[in-house]
Design an enzyme around this catalytic site. Sequence first.
Site, PDB file in Angstrom:
ATOM      1  N   ASP A  14       0.812  -1.228   0.000  1.00 34.75           N
ATOM      2  CA  ASP A  14       0.000   0.000   0.000  1.00 34.75           C
ATOM      3  C   ASP A  14       0.838   1.267   0.000  1.00 34.75           C
ATOM      4  OD1 ASP A  14      -2.573  -1.338   0.135  1.00 34.75           O
ATOM      5  OD2 ASP A  14      -1.958  -1.910   2.160  1.00 34.75           O
ATOM      6  N   ARG A  95       2.531   4.917  17.300  1.00 34.01           N
ATOM      7  CA  ARG A  95       2.267   6.078  16.440  1.00 34.01           C
ATOM      8  C   ARG A  95       2.993   7.344  16.882  1.00 34.01           C
ATOM      9  NH1 ARG A  95       1.581   2.503  12.810  1.00 34.01           N
ATOM     10  NH2 ARG A  95      -0.315   1.273  13.028  1.00 34.01           N
ATOM     11  N   ASP A 124      -5.818   4.607  13.839  1.00 32.07           N
ATOM     12  CA  ASP A 124      -4.468   5.073  13.520  1.00 32.07           C
ATOM     13  C   ASP A 124      -4.459   6.420  12.799  1.00 32.07           C
ATOM     14  OD1 ASP A 124      -3.048   3.076  14.817  1.00 32.07           O
ATOM     15  OD2 ASP A 124      -3.339   1.677  13.162  1.00 32.07           O
ATOM     16  N   SER A 175      -4.951  -7.573   7.826  1.00 32.67           N
ATOM     17  CA  SER A 175      -4.276  -6.297   8.036  1.00 32.67           C
ATOM     18  C   SER A 175      -3.460  -6.459   9.313  1.00 32.67           C
ATOM     19  CB  SER A 175      -5.317  -5.191   8.179  1.00 32.67           C
ATOM     20  OG  SER A 175      -4.680  -4.048   8.698  1.00 32.67           O
TER      21      SER A 175
HETATM   22  N1  ARG Z   1      -7.228  -1.840  16.804  1.00 32.76           N
HETATM   23  C1  ARG Z   1      -5.881  -1.676  17.210  1.00 32.76           C
HETATM   24  C2  ARG Z   1      -5.615  -0.264  17.611  1.00 32.76           C
HETATM   25  O1  ARG Z   1      -6.355   0.580  17.259  1.00 32.76           O
HETATM   26  C3  ARG Z   1      -4.887  -2.188  16.194  1.00 32.76           C
HETATM   27  C4  ARG Z   1      -4.810  -1.476  14.902  1.00 32.76           C
HETATM   28  C5  ARG Z   1      -3.838  -2.188  14.043  1.00 32.76           C
HETATM   29  N2  ARG Z   1      -3.733  -1.710  12.737  1.00 32.76           N
HETATM   30  C6  ARG Z   1      -3.739  -2.526  11.669  1.00 32.76           C
HETATM   31  N3  ARG Z   1      -3.548  -2.016  10.507  1.00 32.76           N
HETATM   32  N4  ARG Z   1      -3.950  -3.806  11.771  1.00 32.76           N
HETATM   33  O2  ARG Z   1      -4.680   0.046  18.292  1.00 32.76           O
END
Ligand code: ARG
Length: 403
Positions: A14, A95, A124, A175
């Site tokens: 991506d 992040r 995110d 993912s």
């Molecule tokens: N739901 C989790 C969070 O918000 C994990 C997010 C993970 N991202 C991904 N692209 N799988 O912290």
Amino acid sequence: MADRVVLAYSGGLDTSVAIGWIAEQTGAEVIACAVDVGQDGEDLEVIRERALACGAVEAEVADARQEFADDYCLPALKADALYMDRYPLVSALSRPPIVKHLVAAARKHGASVVSHGSTGKGNDQVRFEVGITNLAPDLTCIAPVRDLALTRDKAIEYAEAHELPIDVTKKSPYSIDQNVWGRAVETGFLEDIWNGPIEDVYAYTQDPNVPRAADEVVITFAAGAPVAIDGQPVTMLEAIQQLNARAGAQGVGRLDMVEDRLVGIKSREVYEAPGAIALITAHQELANVTVERDLARFGRGVSQRWTELVYDGLWFSPLRRALSGFLDELNASVSGEVRMTLQGGRAVVTGRRSEESLYDFSMATYDTGDTFDQSLAKGFVDLWGLPSKMAAARDLRSGRSVG
Ligand code: ARG
């Protein structure tokens, strides 16, 4: 000079496509920025070269593993941070350090826009963009998947048409986001919440149901931080890495949950965080031994608030900082050793010792040597119950129930 965009680059399909996609759609030059938070993938140099091959005008790579462990995972350990009492904030914690490196790259290369590969449905995007506006209010954000209609099918088509040096067949059905603190897996067949995860989903942990010999580990903490494992000095990063290996081999730290996202939806998440769960389990128990009761009780509320702020993308907020200050103070006495058995998917504490211990054998014992003066308890119980006793008597007089 053309506008410049700094893109958070993972090296995957991506974001590799996003380099050319952003350039085509906006006319800007794209600078790729890859940050190593212990995701244990390809070599950073390989990722750097791929970014350039995909059309980036510059590519920055940063090894942020130590910084991530010391400045983000350690505060989370001091908070025993578990969102919804379970999820150790794996993605949420990564992040803010990534944002710091993106902002630094934007400054270095004179970019006015920062970009990330998140969708418009998740947490995110919030963490990236709120972080960026907190650190650099003059920068704007763009998310190609959300804002420039870069769907997965288009990404595959684009990569093939432009012969990008990336294997589109390697794209996982899930993912996945991973770093040294753990691994998050979403989508694919997991979106049916009745479907159980299959072994295939996991990478950091072995199947906990396979019988194997237990592993006993002793973790030494100083002021809330792990400083030795089985007597060998470790940094925070080494502690996580070593426990990822040892607890992961015993299937510790697997989680399957439906989670409340900040954007309002519930989502199915499978996590594995063997090192984080082993460390939090040990840390919680040492805090039980060394933190005074009222401080510990109040601290549980602080931890929960801290965890929600970080989950909700407010790492750089004044409240998160202030609560971290409180948690540092709470952890001042959390020093000592915890012994744990790792086996069958569980990390079980079997012993604790500490110079800072508030556990007093002579006060606690029911055997000879008891120094607890039980005669004091009678008056204590009477006075403790006095206010509610008087209220109950009054309520009965007034004909109300106290049951
Ligand atoms: N739901 C989790 C969070 O918000 C994990 C997010 C993970 N991202 C991904 N692209 N799988 O912290």
